[in-house]
Design a protein around this motif. Structure first.
Motif, mmCIF file in Angstrom:
data_model
loop_
_atom_site.group_PDB
_atom_site.id
_atom_site.type_symbol
_atom_site.label_atom_id
_atom_site.label_comp_id
_atom_site.label_asym_id
_atom_site.label_seq_id
_atom_site.Cartn_x
_atom_site.Cartn_y
_atom_site.Cartn_z
ATOM 1 N N THR A 1 8.448 44.438 -7.451
ATOM 2 C CA THR A 1 9.048 45.270 -6.416
ATOM 3 C C THR A 1 8.776 46.747 -6.655
ATOM 4 O O THR A 1 8.486 47.494 -5.714
ATOM 5 C CB THR A 1 10.565 45.016 -6.342
ATOM 6 O OG1 THR A 1 10.793 43.630 -6.084
ATOM 7 C CG2 THR A 1 11.199 45.844 -5.236
ATOM 8 N N ALA B 1 4.341 41.285 -1.540
ATOM 9 C CA ALA B 1 5.496 42.164 -1.358
ATOM 10 C C ALA B 1 5.132 43.406 -0.565
ATOM 11 O O ALA B 1 5.910 43.893 0.268
ATOM 12 C CB ALA B 1 6.077 42.555 -2.719
ATOM 13 N N ALA C 1 11.149 43.547 -0.376
ATOM 14 C CA ALA C 1 10.180 43.089 -1.375
ATOM 15 C C ALA C 1 10.816 42.191 -2.418
ATOM 16 O O ALA C 1 10.240 41.166 -2.812
ATOM 17 C CB ALA C 1 9.514 44.293 -2.041
ATOM 18 N N ILE C 2 12.013 42.551 -2.879
ATOM 19 C CA ILE C 2 12.641 41.760 -3.939
ATOM 20 C C ILE C 2 13.134 40.410 -3.423
ATOM 21 O O ILE C 2 13.303 39.468 -4.190
ATOM 22 C CB ILE C 2 13.806 42.551 -4.593
ATOM 23 C CG1 ILE C 2 14.063 42.020 -5.998
ATOM 24 C CG2 ILE C 2 15.072 42.487 -3.739
ATOM 25 C CD1 ILE C 2 14.957 42.891 -6.840
#
Length: 219
Positions: A17, A98, A159-160
């Motif tokens: 991330t 991501a 993203a995470i």
């Protein structure tokens, strides 16, 4: 399950991330600034393409990444030639996935900020002799810093939490590509519910803190 094995997906998620958010912040600012200040034929089509990952199913994004970077593609073959390794099922693949899914959020946030900047203020800087880069750095960016913070936080949260594209493109290799969402999926599939709950709580806390900081910064 050892403590180290529990923390591995969390650590890897933060690594992936952090790299992804750094990339989308740099390119989001540059592309957002360019699109905000330039008008050209086909601009709407380009912006639609940039925002497309927001509405596409993650599995479709993952499928397209496999097609673009897989061993049968030109890019994939070039990667194999220069690095003697496929990009798929590596941490790099997880970062790319991501970046693709979170970039639209960063782009839209910063572009909205750029569009709200008073052009008279920017023009005053140009009249005083500042070039376009100095105008961007010393005038435009400080005036829309809240939009940038919003973009960074939303990109981080997206993203995470990425699962579908990561699973298809990077796989689920413990210690190498296994992030929190993929670890939760595997834990559920193997009926290790207490472990799944532990990772769920971890990502809920991380996401909550990210959104909490966003709310605080917007005030």
């Amino acid at each position: 399950m050892t403590v180290q094995a529990f923390w591995q997906p969390i650590q890897l998620s933060f690594q992936v991330t952090s790299l992804a958010v750094t990339i989308v912040t740099i390119f989001g600012i540059l592309i957002g600034w360019f699109m905000s200040n330039h008008h050209f034929k086909g601009k709407t089509a380009v912006e639609t393409l940039i925002l497309l990952p927001v509405v596409l199913p993650p599995t479709v994004v993952g499928f397209l990444l496999v097609v673009v970077f897989g061993g049968s593609s030109i890019i994939g073959q070039l990667m194999d030639y220069f690095f003697n390794q496929s990009i798929m099922f590596t941490m790099v693949a997880a970062v790319i996935a991501a970046v693709v899914v979170s970039f639209p959020l960063m782009y839209q946030s910063v572009k909205t900020g750029f569009d709200t900047v008073d052009q008279d203020v920017e023009n005053a800087g140009r009249v005083d002799g500042a070039n376009e880069w100095k105008v961007l750095w010393y005038i435009t960016l400080p005036l829309c810093y809240k939009s940038m913070i919003t973009g960074v936080v939303l990109s981080f949260a997206r993203a995470i939490g990425e699962f579908g594209a990561t699973m298809m493109f990077a796989g689920n290799i413990p210690g190498k590509t296994q992030t929190i969402p993929t670890a939760i999926y595997v834990a559920m599939e193997s009926n290790r519910m207490s472990l799944a709950w532990a990772w769920v709580i971890a990502i809920v806390v991380i996401s909550y803190l990210a959104l909490f900081l966003l709310r605080r910064s917007s005030k």
